[in-house]
Write a protein that holds these residues in place. Structure first.
Motif, PDB file in Angstrom:
ATOM      1  N   PRO A 222       0.827  -1.220   0.000  1.00  0.00           N
ATOM      2  CA  PRO A 222       0.000   0.000   0.000  1.00  0.00           C
ATOM      3  C   PRO A 222       0.858   1.265   0.000  1.00  0.00           C
ATOM      4  CG  PRO A 222      -0.703  -1.527   1.722  1.00  0.00           C
ATOM      5  CD  PRO A 222       0.580  -2.054   1.172  1.00  0.00           C
ATOM      6  N   MET A 223       0.263   2.336  -0.551  1.00  0.00           N
ATOM      7  CA  MET A 223       0.987   3.620  -0.606  1.00  0.00           C
ATOM      8  C   MET A 223       0.494   4.521   0.537  1.00  0.00           C
ATOM      9  SD  MET A 223       0.788   4.435  -4.646  1.00  0.00           S
ATOM     10  CE  MET A 223      -0.920   3.995  -4.779  1.00  0.00           C
ATOM     11  N   PRO A 224       1.387   5.321   1.103  1.00  0.00           N
ATOM     12  CA  PRO A 224       0.947   6.193   2.202  1.00  0.00           C
ATOM     13  C   PRO A 224       0.180   7.422   1.697  1.00  0.00           C
ATOM     14  CG  PRO A 224       3.268   6.534   1.757  1.00  0.00           C
ATOM     15  CD  PRO A 224       2.823   5.425   0.839  1.00  0.00           C
ATOM     16  N   ILE A 225      -0.680   7.943   2.561  1.00  0.00           N
ATOM     17  CA  ILE A 225      -1.339   9.240   2.311  1.00  0.00           C
ATOM     18  C   ILE A 225      -0.745  10.221   3.315  1.00  0.00           C
ATOM     19  CG2 ILE A 225      -3.543  10.484   2.164  1.00  0.00           C
ATOM     20  CD1 ILE A 225      -4.936   7.735   2.281  1.00  0.00           C
ATOM     21  N   HIS A 226      -0.305  11.360   2.821  1.00  0.00           N
ATOM     22  CA  HIS A 226       0.269  12.388   3.706  1.00  0.00           C
ATOM     23  C   HIS A 226      -0.447  13.725   3.532  1.00  0.00           C
ATOM     24  CE1 HIS A 226       3.957   9.771   3.669  1.00  0.00           C
ATOM     25  NE2 HIS A 226       3.992  10.156   4.922  1.00  0.00           N
ATOM     26  N   ILE A 227      -0.500  14.473   4.617  1.00  0.00           N
ATOM     27  CA  ILE A 227      -0.868  15.891   4.525  1.00  0.00           C
ATOM     28  C   ILE A 227       0.449  16.670   4.571  1.00  0.00           C
ATOM     29  CG2 ILE A 227      -2.084  17.813   5.620  1.00  0.00           C
ATOM     30  CD1 ILE A 227      -3.934  15.803   6.927  1.00  0.00           C
ATOM     31  N   LEU A 228       0.635  17.542   3.593  1.00  0.00           N
ATOM     32  CA  LEU A 228       1.890  18.307   3.499  1.00  0.00           C
ATOM     33  C   LEU A 228       1.618  19.793   3.638  1.00  0.00           C
ATOM     34  CD1 LEU A 228       3.630  16.851   0.312  1.00  0.00           C
ATOM     35  CD2 LEU A 228       4.267  16.462   2.665  1.00  0.00           C
ATOM     36  N   HIS A 229       2.540  20.478   4.313  1.00  0.00           N
ATOM     37  CA  HIS A 229       2.477  21.948   4.316  1.00  0.00           C
ATOM     38  C   HIS A 229       3.880  22.516   4.484  1.00  0.00           C
ATOM     39  CE1 HIS A 229       2.737  22.438   8.765  1.00  0.00           C
ATOM     40  NE2 HIS A 229       2.216  21.240   8.743  1.00  0.00           N
ATOM     41  N   PRO A 230       4.098  23.713   3.996  1.00  0.00           N
ATOM     42  CA  PRO A 230       5.477  24.207   3.941  1.00  0.00           C
ATOM     43  C   PRO A 230       6.060  24.793   5.225  1.00  0.00           C
ATOM     44  CG  PRO A 230       4.095  25.259   2.252  1.00  0.00           C
ATOM     45  CD  PRO A 230       3.200  24.586   3.235  1.00  0.00           C
ATOM     46  N   GLU A 231       5.245  25.344   6.129  1.00  0.00           N
ATOM     47  CA  GLU A 231       5.859  26.178   7.167  1.00  0.00           C
ATOM     48  C   GLU A 231       6.219  25.477   8.469  1.00  0.00           C
ATOM     49  OE1 GLU A 231       2.932  27.048   5.747  1.00  0.00           O
ATOM     50  OE2 GLU A 231       3.005  29.112   5.028  1.00  0.00           O
ATOM     51  N   GLY A 232       5.988  24.198   8.613  1.00  0.00           N
ATOM     52  CA  GLY A 232       6.346  23.475   9.836  1.00  0.00           C
ATOM     53  C   GLY A 232       5.636  24.029  11.048  1.00  0.00           C
ATOM     54  N   ARG A 233       6.379  24.140  12.170  1.00  0.00           N
ATOM     55  CA  ARG A 233       5.778  24.594  13.438  1.00  0.00           C
ATOM     56  C   ARG A 233       5.279  26.025  13.356  1.00  0.00           C
ATOM     57  NH1 ARG A 233       8.696  25.281  17.881  1.00  0.00           N
ATOM     58  NH2 ARG A 233      10.670  25.430  16.797  1.00  0.00           N
ATOM     59  N   HIS A 234       5.873  26.778  12.430  1.00  0.00           N
ATOM     60  CA  HIS A 234       5.528  28.193  12.358  1.00  0.00           C
ATOM     61  C   HIS A 234       4.422  28.468  11.347  1.00  0.00           C
ATOM     62  CE1 HIS A 234       8.890  28.774  14.962  1.00  0.00           C
ATOM     63  NE2 HIS A 234       9.688  28.158  14.104  1.00  0.00           N
ATOM     64  N   ALA A 235       3.692  27.431  10.989  1.00  0.00           N
ATOM     65  CA  ALA A 235       2.587  27.613  10.033  1.00  0.00           C
ATOM     66  C   ALA A 235       1.544  28.532  10.633  1.00  0.00           C
ATOM     67  CB  ALA A 235       1.970  26.253   9.722  1.00  0.00           C
ATOM     68  N   PRO A 236       0.887  29.346   9.778  1.00  0.00           N
ATOM     69  CA  PRO A 236      -0.169  30.211  10.311  1.00  0.00           C
ATOM     70  C   PRO A 236      -1.331  29.382  10.855  1.00  0.00           C
ATOM     71  CG  PRO A 236      -0.030  30.377   7.909  1.00  0.00           C
ATOM     72  CD  PRO A 236       1.127  29.534   8.364  1.00  0.00           C
TER      73      PRO A 236
ATOM     74  N   VAL B  88      -4.863  21.351   9.281  1.00  0.00           N
ATOM     75  CA  VAL B  88      -4.078  20.104   9.367  1.00  0.00           C
ATOM     76  C   VAL B  88      -4.556  19.270  10.560  1.00  0.00           C
ATOM     77  CG1 VAL B  88      -1.761  19.150   9.774  1.00  0.00           C
ATOM     78  CG2 VAL B  88      -2.071  21.021   8.155  1.00  0.00           C
ATOM     79  N   ASP B  89      -4.829  19.926  11.680  1.00  0.00           N
ATOM     80  CA  ASP B  89      -5.325  19.196  12.863  1.00  0.00           C
ATOM     81  C   ASP B  89      -6.653  18.513  12.551  1.00  0.00           C
ATOM     82  OD1 ASP B  89      -3.171  19.981  14.298  1.00  0.00           O
ATOM     83  OD2 ASP B  89      -4.198  21.527  15.469  1.00  0.00           O
ATOM     84  N   MET B  90      -7.558  19.277  11.930  1.00  0.00           N
ATOM     85  CA  MET B  90      -8.888  18.735  11.633  1.00  0.00           C
ATOM     86  C   MET B  90      -8.797  17.613  10.587  1.00  0.00           C
ATOM     87  SD  MET B  90     -12.291  20.757  10.342  1.00  0.00           S
ATOM     88  CE  MET B  90     -12.640  21.634  11.836  1.00  0.00           C
TER      89      MET B  90
END
Lengths: 296, 110
Positions: free
Chosen positions: A261-275, A282-284
């Motif tokens: 199976p292939m993984p599903i990921h949520i990606l975003h650029p700013e890491g901990r400092h995301a707005p 991402v939490d939801m």
């Protein structure tokens, strides 16, 4: 020079153990850095560093002051962000990308719930079956299926997806079941060219079979529809036929020959400092997708 | 004692189908854990508890386990299950029915 700026300079010198490096990183002259630290020492009434020609080491008082300064500076940064609203409260427009069917079936319901929860945010989606450069296209959040290349993006795994051969029970009753990938040549195949146009289909252990689809469609929905009608077999990602699998309208064959199976990921650029708008989504989305029993 | 020709996912799916949705919480949790260890998703286990499967062959095996008759045996053979596999599925179903509390006795058997 204000106290806040002097503290920043002191913390940087402590971190780099160098007045010259601090000056370079803070776009100041070396004498200005020296003056700032000296004025801070005068103000406090204690030496913060022991300077030699080769090194700069913190004194005991300096080490204690360093911990306090870091905490105070972090509090100031957080207070400023909170006052600006972007860190504490989701605001602005959230731009999300995913593949077409995954977006429509699994992401859109999360987006609408997110908008219901945070009335201060707007959302824009880009559901396409092509690679999207998140940074170049100004995307806030991407949901990706497959193994990720190394990048500076933050990734959260939320499930897995299988690539499956499927058909309707009616088809299997009438035409039989393929026992191995090689048997596919004896079956009617409907293939989608939406994301995988190659006639060579890969199976476990690098087994490859070249199929000759009688029907080729440019959308996944079309081949899935033909399979549900009992017309032929098709190969799709299992989430795309989730409702049909649950209803028993489609069933999987050759599962023992599937690739892992292939993984599903949520990606975003700013890491901990995301707005806040990104962190809240991402939490939801991660909670919602992890609870999805079809994907986990 | 049962042999090894039946895939563990098939065995667990049969167990889930025979236990159905009325199994107690400790058994459900144990089954869930066993399914996860075999790489099954929650939805696959839910469908098995309803007496079916996402997988055509497993659904045929479940049908045979739930109702071993000439028709279900014939269907299983047409789906590619061997005579020996069919007999083993029926033995598994009998073992579970005879001892519904301790499903693990046959799953861990050599």
């Amino acid at each position: 020079m204000d106290r806040w700026q002097a503290m920043r300079i002191f913390v940087k010198v402590a971190e780099t153990e160098s007045f010259a490096d601090t000056a370079r990183q803070m776009f100041m002259s070396a004498p200005a850095v020296t003056r700032a630290v000296a004025s801070l020492e005068d103000l406090i009434g204690a030496r913060l560093f022991v300077r030699t020609t080769r090194s700069v080491k913190m004194t005991e008082a300096g080490a204690r002051y360093f911990d306090d300064c870091r905490r105070i500076l972090a509090d100031i940064a957080e207070a400023e962000a909170a006052a600006g609203g972007s860190y504490a409260t989701p605001t602005g427009t959230l731009y999300i990308t995913a593949s077409v069917l995954f977006g429509q079936m699994y992401v859109l319901p999360i987006v609408t719930r997110y908008l219901d929860t945070y009335s201060t945010v707007k959302a824009k989606t880009l559901f396409v079956d092509r690679p999207v450069n998140i940074v170049d296209e100004g995307i806030d959040v991407a949901i990706r299926i497959g193994h990720l290349p190394d990048s500076g993006l933050t990734a959260v795994k939320v499930g897995t997806v299988r690539r499956v051969m499927c058909g309707s029970p009616k088809y299997f009753e009438r035409y039989g079941v393929p026992k191995s990938p090689a048997d596919l040549k004896d079956h009617r195949i409907a293939a989608s060219t939406a994301a995988w146009a190659s006639p060579e289909w890969r199976f476990a252990d690098d087994q490859r079979v070249t199929v000759e689809p009688v029907l080729q469609c440019n959308t996944n929905e079309a081949v899935i529809h033909s399979a549900r009608e009992g017309w032929g077999l098709t190969r799709v990602l299992h989430y795309q036929i989730g409702p049909a699998l649950m209803a028993g309208e489609l069933q999987i064959v050759l599962s023992e020959y599937e690739e892992p199976p292939m993984p599903i990921h949520i990606l975003h650029p700013e890491g901990r400092h995301a707005p806040a708008k990104v962190r809240a989504f991402v939490d939801m989305a991660s909670a919602s997708l992890r609870e999805n029993r079809l994907l986990n | 004692m049962v042999g090894l020709s039946i895939d563990p996912r098939v065995r667990l799916s049969i167990e889930l189908a025979l236990a159905g949705t009325s199994a107690g919480q400790p058994l459900l949790a144990k089954q869930e854990e066993a399914g996860r260890a075999l790489g099954m998703t929650g939805a696959e286990m839910d469908v098995a508890r309803r007496g079916s499967s996402f997988d055509f062959k497993i659904s045929v095996a479940i049908s045979l386990a739930l109702d071993a008759c000439r028709e279900s045996r014939q269907r299983a053979l047409c789906a590619g299950l061997s005579v020996e596999a069919c007999a083993e599925i029926e033995r598994i179903a009998q073992a579970i029915r005879a001892n519904p509390i301790n499903f693990d006795i046959w799953r861990d058997a050599p």
